[in-house]
Structure formats: structure tokens, C-alpha cells
Motif scaffolding. Sequence first.
Motif, mmCIF file in Angstrom:
data_model
loop_
_atom_site.group_PDB
_atom_site.id
_atom_site.type_symbol
_atom_site.label_atom_id
_atom_site.label_comp_id
_atom_site.label_asym_id
_atom_site.label_seq_id
_atom_site.Cartn_x
_atom_site.Cartn_y
_atom_site.Cartn_z
ATOM 1 N N ARG A 132 0.699 -1.083 0.151
ATOM 2 C CA ARG A 132 0.004 0.057 -0.046
ATOM 3 C C ARG A 132 0.931 1.184 -0.059
ATOM 4 O O ARG A 132 0.653 2.280 -0.713
ATOM 5 N N SER A 133 2.010 1.164 0.698
ATOM 6 C CA SER A 133 2.825 2.390 0.851
ATOM 7 C C SER A 133 3.633 2.758 -0.460
ATOM 8 O O SER A 133 3.446 3.554 -0.726
ATOM 9 N N VAL A 134 3.972 1.470 -1.099
ATOM 10 C CA VAL A 134 4.950 1.735 -2.291
ATOM 11 C C VAL A 134 3.771 2.183 -3.300
ATOM 12 O O VAL A 134 4.091 3.345 -4.071
ATOM 13 N N TYR A 135 2.549 1.653 -3.261
ATOM 14 C CA TYR A 135 1.628 2.243 -4.302
ATOM 15 C C TYR A 135 1.064 3.688 -4.163
ATOM 16 O O TYR A 135 1.249 4.356 -5.122
ATOM 17 N N ARG A 136 0.972 4.192 -2.803
ATOM 18 C CA ARG A 136 0.612 5.373 -2.731
ATOM 19 C C ARG A 136 1.714 6.508 -3.045
ATOM 20 O O ARG A 136 1.337 7.495 -3.678
ATOM 21 N N HIS A 137 3.022 6.132 -2.722
ATOM 22 C CA HIS A 137 4.095 6.957 -2.908
ATOM 23 C C HIS A 137 4.148 7.367 -4.574
ATOM 24 O O HIS A 137 4.426 7.922 -5.228
ATOM 25 N N VAL A 138 4.178 5.945 -5.252
ATOM 26 C CA VAL A 138 4.410 5.751 -6.656
ATOM 27 C C VAL A 138 3.011 6.666 -7.364
ATOM 28 O O VAL A 138 3.398 7.460 -8.217
ATOM 29 N N ALA A 139 1.819 6.688 -6.998
ATOM 30 C CA ALA A 139 1.007 7.421 -7.347
ATOM 31 C C ALA A 139 1.127 8.974 -7.360
ATOM 32 O O ALA A 139 0.371 9.485 -8.209
ATOM 33 N N ASP A 140 1.950 9.155 -6.015
ATOM 34 C CA ASP A 140 2.128 10.678 -6.326
ATOM 35 C C ASP A 140 3.472 11.031 -7.015
ATOM 36 O O ASP A 140 3.475 12.472 -6.946
ATOM 37 N N PHE A 141 4.043 10.197 -7.511
ATOM 38 C CA PHE A 141 5.182 10.651 -8.410
ATOM 39 C C PHE A 141 4.767 11.553 -9.478
ATOM 40 O O PHE A 141 4.013 11.164 -10.275
ATOM 41 N N SER A 142 5.768 12.472 -9.790
ATOM 42 C CA SER A 142 5.862 13.132 -10.917
ATOM 43 C C SER A 142 6.220 12.178 -11.971
ATOM 44 O O SER A 142 6.874 11.126 -11.874
ATOM 45 N N THR A 143 5.987 12.454 -13.280
ATOM 46 C CA THR A 143 6.303 11.706 -14.430
ATOM 47 C C THR A 143 7.850 11.418 -14.329
ATOM 48 O O THR A 143 8.289 10.391 -14.725
ATOM 49 N N ALA A 144 8.573 12.546 -14.277
ATOM 50 C CA ALA A 144 10.082 12.479 -14.196
ATOM 51 C C ALA A 144 10.597 11.373 -13.099
ATOM 52 O O ALA A 144 11.430 10.479 -13.536
ATOM 53 N N THR A 145 10.015 11.636 -11.950
ATOM 54 C CA THR A 145 10.527 10.595 -10.929
ATOM 55 C C THR A 145 9.947 9.263 -11.202
ATOM 56 O O THR A 145 10.899 8.181 -11.171
ATOM 57 N N TYR A 146 9.000 9.018 -11.748
ATOM 58 C CA TYR A 146 8.387 7.717 -12.288
ATOM 59 C C TYR A 146 9.456 6.912 -13.064
ATOM 60 O O TYR A 146 9.816 5.833 -13.286
ATOM 61 N N HIS A 147 9.663 7.768 -14.350
ATOM 62 C CA HIS A 147 10.600 7.257 -15.227
ATOM 63 C C HIS A 147 11.936 6.888 -14.976
ATOM 64 O O HIS A 147 12.639 6.176 -15.271
ATOM 65 N N GLU A 148 12.370 7.856 -13.681
ATOM 66 C CA GLU A 148 13.766 7.511 -13.363
ATOM 67 C C GLU A 148 13.944 6.163 -12.776
ATOM 68 O O GLU A 148 14.820 5.286 -12.895
ATOM 69 N N LEU A 149 12.631 5.643 -11.900
ATOM 70 C CA LEU A 149 12.723 4.386 -11.317
ATOM 71 C C LEU A 149 12.522 3.179 -12.582
ATOM 72 O O LEU A 149 12.964 2.353 -12.815
ATOM 73 N N GLY A 150 11.257 3.549 -13.113
ATOM 74 C CA GLY A 150 10.895 2.885 -14.376
ATOM 75 C C GLY A 150 10.189 1.615 -13.819
ATOM 76 O O GLY A 150 9.882 1.223 -12.668
ATOM 77 N N THR A 151 8.898 1.161 -14.910
ATOM 78 C CA THR A 151 7.954 0.271 -14.176
ATOM 79 C C THR A 151 8.470 -1.229 -13.827
ATOM 80 O O THR A 151 8.139 -1.496 -13.069
ATOM 81 N N PRO A 152 9.388 -1.773 -14.640
ATOM 82 C CA PRO A 152 9.993 -3.264 -13.969
ATOM 83 C C PRO A 152 10.282 -3.483 -12.717
ATOM 84 O O PRO A 152 9.985 -4.097 -12.008
ATOM 85 N N THR A 153 11.083 -2.260 -12.269
ATOM 86 C CA THR A 153 11.728 -2.397 -10.909
ATOM 87 C C THR A 153 10.677 -2.060 -9.961
ATOM 88 O O THR A 153 10.506 -2.771 -8.853
ATOM 89 N N LEU A 154 9.633 -1.077 -10.300
ATOM 90 C CA LEU A 154 8.469 -1.031 -9.289
ATOM 91 C C LEU A 154 7.647 -2.191 -9.251
ATOM 92 O O LEU A 154 7.248 -2.190 -8.060
ATOM 93 N N LEU A 155 7.420 -2.896 -10.536
ATOM 94 C CA LEU A 155 6.686 -4.175 -10.321
ATOM 95 C C LEU A 155 7.312 -5.060 -9.240
ATOM 96 O O LEU A 155 7.003 -5.701 -8.439
ATOM 97 N N THR A 156 8.613 -5.249 -9.430
ATOM 98 C CA THR A 156 9.395 -6.330 -8.529
ATOM 99 C C THR A 156 9.169 -5.639 -7.163
ATOM 100 O O THR A 156 9.182 -6.647 -6.203
ATOM 101 N N ARG A 157 9.441 -4.296 -6.955
ATOM 102 C CA ARG A 157 9.438 -4.032 -5.432
ATOM 103 C C ARG A 157 8.124 -4.127 -5.004
ATOM 104 O O ARG A 157 8.060 -4.457 -3.690
#
Length: 598
Positions: free
Chosen positions: A103-128
Amino acid sequence: MSGAHAARPGADLVRLAASSMRNRRAIVAGVILAQILAMAASLAQPTFNALIIDNGVVAGDVPYIERMGAIMLAVAIGGLVASLAAIALGAALSAGTSADLRRSVYRHVADFSTATYHELGTPTLLTRTSLDTSVVGQAVFLTTSVAVAAPLVTVGAIAMSLRESVRLAPVIVVTAIVLSIGIGIFVVYVTPLATRVQGAVDRVNRVLREQLGGTRIIRAFRRERAASTRFSEVNRDLTALVRRVAALQLMLLPGVLLIANLASVATSLFGARLIEDSHLTIGGLTAFTGYLMQIVAGITVFIALAGMLPRARASATRLSAVINRPAGLDDDGTAVVEGPLPLTFRSATVRYEGADHPAVDAVSLKCLPGTVTAVIGGTSSGKSSLLALVPRLLDPASGTVEAGGVRLGAWHLPDLRAAVAHVGQGQSLVAGTVESNLRLGDAEADDDRLWRALEAAQMATTVVDRGGLSTEVAQGGSNFSGGQRQRLAVARALVRRPRILCLDSAFSAMDRSTAESVLSGIRATLPEATILLADQQVDNVRSADLIGVLDAGRIVATGRHEDLLTRCAVYREFAQAQAAPAPAPAPGGPTVATGVSR
Ligand SMILES: Nc1ncnc2c1ncn2[C@@H]1O[C@H](COP(=O)(O)OP(=O)(O)OP(=O)(O)O)[C@@H](O)[C@H]1O
């Protein structure tokens, strides 16, 4: 990751586990209590055994053996119940911890700016979100279910064994030292390997996502073999790492058993002499051996934890990197603005990390309510970056953007996002039905509004033909054509009745007359809205009330279509290139697109 995290390995794990335990104090207390009861029951067994041997077997007192046997059985059953309770409560704690973290990761990612989101990337966010959260949950389970009891059992067993015979203490000391050194070497060796396993999982996810999403391209370009080789490489890396970690973990158990057996032999050898010298009874030797095994079991539990903790530490660090990462957006604005919203860019600049040039370079532009403002530019000219500023998917590095005369950063962010609809290049339809997709625009909208939006987006006839609002939409809208997906996305935005509508290349898969009809439908549905449209096609922007020509992030001219044709060379080139007929294909060769069009 910050240096602080690197300097204090395990600090993230402790912090995440502690915060989850704070939310579940009653369960944690239950686990500890159940563990203490189970431990007391197991510590009592060797002593009962010794009493039965010395006072019952040696003395030939059968009623004593029966009485003590019954007590021993009752204590053993009580211990079993307590152990089961500890495991059940520990499992609840583990599942709860994983759920909290997800829940915590989901909420933080939902608040990310597009740039912050792209810095991490979808694959690693899914694994995490999936793997790392469950690894930390399992570590919390092991820690509370066994690690709390293990030290108590070990210390208790040492005390009880010394009560039986202090002279056999060297056996315990040597056993504990050998086991501890073994565990130490294991932890030091396995920690870096375990961290690499998570990275390898990320890479497998990344390649798998790319290949699943790009199946058509892979087939069209006959890249199946290259794709398969690439997947095999990352898969092989992951398999090799997992095998090494598993082999090390599997080697531990036989090692521990060997040490336990050697210690048992040593106890018998030394114990026999002590019995001969009347310093120990037979029952005492049996009890000592029982306690020795409990000591080894207690230390073995640490081995289980030692196998889990390096991975859990790595996972916790990866989760903290998401949870503690600044969203890239200040979210403390409070302004609520009513009525139509003029949109003003004042020297707005977007700069991506590591880029030599700004993607949007000091753009100033005023977009009025009730009008369509268009931005035209070639590929990579900064159109998407400019439009992403409006719903604050990005914030400008310098300059400002205002809506209704209020800087976007001062707006209450949910209010801003409710006022703005953004239709992007990828149409982001979700699996469900046409209706469920449209209602993402406004959950309260009635069917009449949904149909009017579909009509304005030139999609009503298609939806009727396909079976109405309940027509199924596959994930990503893959059961609709590109142009239909775009029109559904436009309809969804219209359902919201936004005061500002951003259309980022939203007509790119439509023919000219459909795009014209859709834009007319949008104007009619939202007569007071401020509409900002970005496109590469002159045909799609020619009817706009104001056109800004974007070249390498800069607005080089503004005006209406005819006006720009006469005084803006860049715009004229666009118009001429797009009006030019395509050259005849070379005999046998492929057709080549020309100009700046798609
Ligand atoms: N997340 C990002 N990180 C780094 N650079 C980026 C990012 N997004 C875009 N860029 C860069 O910014 C520049 C502008 O990109 P943008 O997507 O805004 O252009 P565009 O005009 O919408 O392009 P297109 O029409 O091809 O979609 C490009 O050079 C692009 O490579």
C-alpha cells in the motif's frame, strides 16, 4: 539511495519492520507470549526425561514413570498448541506487513511526478511492489515467530544444561563458537549475492515486459531469435544466481547436523567418564544431550534468519528507496479556483536530468477559455513535456504556469487534476467495458452523458455496433483500432467535463475528416473550456484559434493558420512537407513515409 542507507545496513529493514509491528502490537504480543510458553514446554522436556530415567527406570518405579509420563505428555501438548498459535499469529503479521508495504509503495508511486516515475521505471517498481514486499513480510514472520524464541531457548537450554553438569560446559562453548563462525562466513558471503538476485529479477521483468508489449514488432521485424537470445541471457543470469544462493543455503543444514552429531559424540565420551566418577547420572547425561540439541536448534534458527536477512535487507533498502523518494511535486497548495480557467505559460522551462538542452525552453503562451490553442512541432520538439505541465505530471524547472490566474503549484492538487483532463499519446484504456472506461472520467455520470461524449468523439456508432456500453475492452484497449482507442480516450475526457482539456497528439491515428469532426464535437461539448492541443499535423491544428510553433522546445511564432503560412518559415515547411504527395515506391521496395508526418 543515500549514503546513510549504505552506511547502516539493515537500518531500512528495522525501520520498516518496526513500523509494521507498531500497527499490530496485539499480534506481536501474542506471538511473543506463545513463543515463551512453547519455549518453557520444550525446556522442561529433558528434565522430565532425566527424572523418569533416574527416579523411575533406574529405581524400577513404574507408577512414577506413568505419572511423570502423563505430565510430560500434557506439557508437550501445551507446547505444541503454543507453537501453532505463534506460527498462525506470525503468519498474520507477515501478511499484514507485506500488505502495508504494498500500500505504501503504491501510494508513493501514485504521487510521483512523471520524471520521478521514469527515473525508476515500471519493471523495478513491479518487482519491488510484489517480490520485495513479500520478502520483508517473510523476514518479519521469521523474526517474530522464531528469532524471539530462539535466544530465549538457547540461553535457557545453556542454563539448564549447566545445571545438569558444569563439567561438560566446554562442549557447549566449542559447539557455539564453531556454529557462530560458520554463520558469520555465510552472512558475509550471501549478502551481496542476495542483493544481486533482486537486480536480476528486475532485468528479467524488464525484458519480459518489453517483449510481451512488443510481440507484434518482434514478429514484424523477424526479431524472434534475437528476442529469445536476450531473454535467455537475463534468465540464465537469474538462474545462476538463484542456484548459488540456494546451494549455499542447502549446504548449511548438513553442516549444522554434522556439528550437532560431533557435539553429541563428545558429550557421550566425556559424560561416560563423569558417570564413572559419579559426577553425573545417566538421566543427567540424557538431559544434557537434550539441552545440547536445543542449543544447536536455537542457533540453527539464526541460520534460517541469516539466510533470509541478507535478501530482506536488500529488499527493504529497495522499498525504502521508493517510499522515501521525494515525489518530485510539492503538494501543499490550497487554492481552489472557480469558473473558466485561462491558462498562462510564463517562460516555462522543462529540463530532464542529464539532458544537454531543456525539452521546453522558456515557453510563454496564453490559452483562453472557449478557444482552442494548438502547439505544432516535429518529433521531440517538446510538445508532450509542455502539456504534461498542465495537470502537474511535471513541474517547470523555471518559469511558471498559471490556471485562472493562480500558479499551478498553489492549487490544491486534487482540485487541479479534477479541473484538467489530459489525453495522452498512449491511450491508457484499462481492461473492463466501454462503460467502466468512460466512468473513469466521472463515476457519477449518467448513461446519457456517456452517450453524448461518445457522439462528440465520433465513437457512438462503433460502440452501438459492438454491443453498447457493456462492450468489453481488453487490457490497453487492444481489441479496438488505434483511432478507436483515441476516440474512446477523448470521450472519457469529455465525460469528466474538464475546464482545461489537453490533447497530446490525441488525433494521430485518425484520418483528417474524423479528427476535424472530433475537434468540433469537443468544442460543442465544452464551449467554455480552455483547450490546448499538441500535434505534428498542420491539418489537425489549422482550425485552432491560436497556434504556437514549437521548435526544439522554443515557441518560434504564434498566430492563426493563414497568418503563420505567410510569416513563419518553420510552419510553412510543415505545411508544404505534409501537402507533398508521397514518392512512388521503388520497384519491389518498401513504401517510405516523407516529411515530418508520422
Ligand atoms: N522522461 C524523460 N527523460 C528524459 N528525457 C525526456 C523524457 N521525456 C522526454 N524527454 C526528451 O525531451 C525531449 C522532448 O520530448 P517530448 O516527448 O516532450 O517531445 P514531443 O514533441 O512530444 O515528441 P513526439 O512528438 O515524438 O512524442 C526529447 O528530446 C525527449 O528525448
